[in-house]
Design a protein around this motif. Structure first.
Motif, mmCIF file in Angstrom:
data_model
loop_
_atom_site.group_PDB
_atom_site.id
_atom_site.type_symbol
_atom_site.label_atom_id
_atom_site.label_comp_id
_atom_site.label_asym_id
_atom_site.label_seq_id
_atom_site.Cartn_x
_atom_site.Cartn_y
_atom_site.Cartn_z
ATOM 1 N N LEU A 140 0.832 -1.208 0.000
ATOM 2 C CA LEU A 140 0.000 0.000 0.000
ATOM 3 C C LEU A 140 0.864 1.255 0.000
ATOM 4 O O LEU A 140 1.958 1.257 0.592
ATOM 5 C CB LEU A 140 -0.888 0.027 1.253
ATOM 6 N N PRO A 141 0.394 2.330 -0.646
ATOM 7 C CA PRO A 141 1.066 3.630 -0.470
ATOM 8 C C PRO A 141 1.062 4.020 1.003
ATOM 9 O O PRO A 141 0.162 3.617 1.759
ATOM 10 C CB PRO A 141 0.192 4.582 -1.288
ATOM 11 N N GLU A 142 2.035 4.797 1.399
ATOM 12 C CA GLU A 142 2.209 5.082 2.827
ATOM 13 C C GLU A 142 0.992 5.756 3.443
ATOM 14 O O GLU A 142 0.618 5.441 4.584
ATOM 15 C CB GLU A 142 3.439 5.978 3.029
ATOM 16 N N ASP A 143 0.353 6.675 2.698
ATOM 17 C CA ASP A 143 -0.793 7.374 3.295
ATOM 18 C C ASP A 143 -1.962 6.411 3.557
ATOM 19 O O ASP A 143 -2.653 6.521 4.572
ATOM 20 C CB ASP A 143 -1.235 8.559 2.421
ATOM 21 N N LEU A 144 -2.162 5.434 2.667
ATOM 22 C CA LEU A 144 -3.229 4.452 2.899
ATOM 23 C C LEU A 144 -2.868 3.536 4.066
ATOM 24 O O LEU A 144 -3.714 3.204 4.901
ATOM 25 C CB LEU A 144 -3.478 3.604 1.643
ATOM 26 N N ARG A 145 -1.595 3.130 4.104
ATOM 27 C CA ARG A 145 -1.163 2.220 5.168
ATOM 28 C C ARG A 145 -1.278 2.898 6.534
ATOM 29 O O ARG A 145 -1.723 2.283 7.509
ATOM 30 C CB ARG A 145 0.287 1.782 4.909
ATOM 31 N N THR A 146 -0.922 4.156 6.588
ATOM 32 C CA THR A 146 -1.023 4.886 7.862
ATOM 33 C C THR A 146 -2.481 5.012 8.290
ATOM 34 O O THR A 146 -2.828 4.790 9.458
ATOM 35 C CB THR A 146 -0.399 6.291 7.724
ATOM 36 N N ALA A 147 -3.346 5.342 7.349
ATOM 37 C CA ALA A 147 -4.760 5.552 7.679
ATOM 38 C C ALA A 147 -5.399 4.265 8.209
ATOM 39 O O ALA A 147 -6.075 4.280 9.249
ATOM 40 C CB ALA A 147 -5.525 6.047 6.452
ATOM 41 N N ILE A 148 -5.174 3.149 7.524
ATOM 42 C CA ILE A 148 -5.805 1.888 7.955
ATOM 43 C C ILE A 148 -5.189 1.400 9.271
ATOM 44 O O ILE A 148 -5.878 0.818 10.111
ATOM 45 C CB ILE A 148 -5.689 0.802 6.854
ATOM 46 N N THR A 149 -3.917 1.688 9.484
ATOM 47 C CA THR A 149 -3.273 1.297 10.751
ATOM 48 C C THR A 149 -3.856 2.089 11.915
ATOM 49 O O THR A 149 -4.163 1.528 12.978
ATOM 50 C CB THR A 149 -1.746 1.533 10.675
ATOM 51 N N LEU A 150 -4.002 3.386 11.706
ATOM 52 C CA LEU A 150 -4.553 4.220 12.781
ATOM 53 C C LEU A 150 -5.985 3.810 13.114
ATOM 54 O O LEU A 150 -6.409 3.876 14.266
ATOM 55 C CB LEU A 150 -4.514 5.700 12.373
ATOM 56 N N ARG A 151 -6.697 3.378 12.107
ATOM 57 C CA ARG A 151 -8.090 2.986 12.333
ATOM 58 C C ARG A 151 -8.193 1.591 12.975
ATOM 59 O O ARG A 151 -8.829 1.409 14.015
ATOM 60 C CB ARG A 151 -8.854 3.015 11.004
ATOM 61 N N GLU A 152 -7.588 0.605 12.359
ATOM 62 C CA GLU A 152 -7.807 -0.783 12.779
ATOM 63 C C GLU A 152 -6.965 -1.196 13.982
ATOM 64 O O GLU A 152 -7.393 -2.011 14.775
ATOM 65 C CB GLU A 152 -7.508 -1.747 11.613
ATOM 66 N N ILE A 153 -5.773 -0.665 14.081
ATOM 67 C CA ILE A 153 -4.897 -1.088 15.192
ATOM 68 C C ILE A 153 -4.974 -0.106 16.355
ATOM 69 O O ILE A 153 -5.109 -0.501 17.510
ATOM 70 C CB ILE A 153 -3.444 -1.249 14.693
ATOM 71 N N GLU A 154 -4.917 1.188 16.028
ATOM 72 C CA GLU A 154 -4.958 2.186 17.100
ATOM 73 C C GLU A 154 -6.390 2.529 17.516
ATOM 74 O O GLU A 154 -6.604 3.117 18.577
ATOM 75 C CB GLU A 154 -4.241 3.469 16.653
ATOM 76 N N GLY A 155 -7.356 2.235 16.653
ATOM 77 C CA GLY A 155 -8.760 2.467 17.000
ATOM 78 C C GLY A 155 -9.174 3.917 16.995
ATOM 79 O O GLY A 155 -10.132 4.292 17.678
#
Lengths: 199, 165
Positions: A140-155
């Protein structure tokens, strides 16, 4: 509307006779519940049976659910009791303690122990899913990877992610969706195996 | 559609939109998307499933289960109802209180008059200079604690007896 409110809406719909709403809850929580029950019932086939039974018991008990606790916490208690009754019925001794309390039900993570209990097939299956998702994440591009990480892992909520990433909420919405779709494109072939649908 | 499902599972939709989305999730493809997105989230959190997908098996068992119909909880009274009741009560108390207060001459001049009147003694009140005839003619307007309310209806009656020579 947060995660708990989403569950609450589904529960309300199910309480009004909408069985499909309950199926959405099953789709959401079956993995979490299966992992939890695998700590009590070691055999994977039995884990499946007990997980199914726990969902059916929860459905029957829906009129008594008033939303005082989160739906998963309530489901967790039913699942634990179902597993204990199952073990007693099978002539096996139920553990006196599950080793973790209700609060742990929300943050249950013990992959190491699960590796000991899962069958080689289940372990392989789990590894395939994890590998596929991780590989798709790396692409994934970094901006997509950051967004999904913040949502799914960090909540984090969309608003919080927008603040962290310094972008409009609409952009966050789009990034999370595109990330999910990219990963799903890799994962769907694994999930769509007829007759033995996987994760 | 998938983007709406993505927002729905994150709780980022409004109430009106939610109803339509729940309806659309009845379609198989939408349900698959819902399941797949949740599987992705679980995998990212390390919550890998230890069983196969049980959703369809549970759905088959649910199909033969009696439909659950929980009694709906009584709706709490709307805030507007009791708010209006409280507002009306306060308004009524305010009107009555203001009316009663405005009838009382509580100004400094009025208070000083009361003090003067209260300090007077009977001996300080001089004899009336009003003629007795005037008072007699207008006695119906005179204050009377005993006959209050009946004064206007009192009439003087005189009997004149003629004395025959």
């Amino acid at each position: 509307m947060g995660d708990r409110e989403v569950d609450q809406q589904l529960v309300l719909r199910a309480q009004r006779g909408d069985k499909h709403a309950f199926e959405l809850l099953v789709a959401k929580y079956q993995r979490k519940l299966g992992r939890l029950l695998s700590r009590l019932v070691r055999d994977p086939a039995e884990v499946e049976d007990v997980t199914q039974e726990a969902f059916i018991k929860a459905y029957r008990a829906l009129p008594s659910f008033r939303g005082d606790s989160a739906f998963y916490t309530w489901l967790y208690r039913i699942a634990i009791n179902t597993a204990k009754n199952y073990l007693v019925a099978m002539g096996r001794r139920a553990p006196t303690s599950t080793g973790f309390d209700h609060e742990d039900a929300e943050t249950f993570e013990d992959a190491e122990q699960l590796r000991d209990t899962a069958t080689p097939e289940a372990e392989l299956l789990g590894k395939q899913i994890a590998t596929t998702v991780n590989r798709a994440m790396e692409q994934l591009p970094e901006d997509l990877r950051t967004a999904i990480t913040l949502r799914e892992i960090e909540g984090l909520s969309y608003e919080e992610i927008a603040t962290v990433m310094n972008c409009p909420i609409g952009t966050v919405r789009s990034r999370i969706f595109r990330a999910r779709e990219s990963i799903a494109a890799e994962l769907r072939p694994l999930l769509d195996v007829d007759g033995n649908r996987r994760w | 559609m998938s983007e709406e499902i993505s927002r729905l599972m994150d709780g980022e939709v409004d109430g009106i939109e939610t109803h339509a989305l729940w309806q659309s999730l009845r379609h198989r493809q939408a349900m698959m998307t819902w399941t797949c997105y949740h599987a992705i989230g679980d995998a990212l959190r390390g919550e890998v499933g230890v069983t196969r997908d049980l959703r369809e098996d549970v759905a088959k068992r649910l199909a033969v289960e009696p439909t659950v119909l929980a009694p709906s909880a009584p709706a709490p009274p709307r805030p507007a109802t009791w708010a209006w009741a409280v507002a009306a009560t306060l308004a009524a108390v305010a009107v009555v209180g203001w009316t009663a207060w405005s009838l009382v001459d509580a100004t400094p001049a009025g208070l000083s008059g009361s003090v003067v009147a209260g300090s007077m003694r009977g001996t300080e009140i001089g004899p009336s200079t009003v003629s007795a005839d005037y008072l007699l003619a207008h006695q119906e307007y005179a204050p009377s604690a005993m006959l209050q309310g009946m004064g206007p209806y009192l009439r003087d009656v005189a009997v004149t007896r003629e004395v025959k020579p």
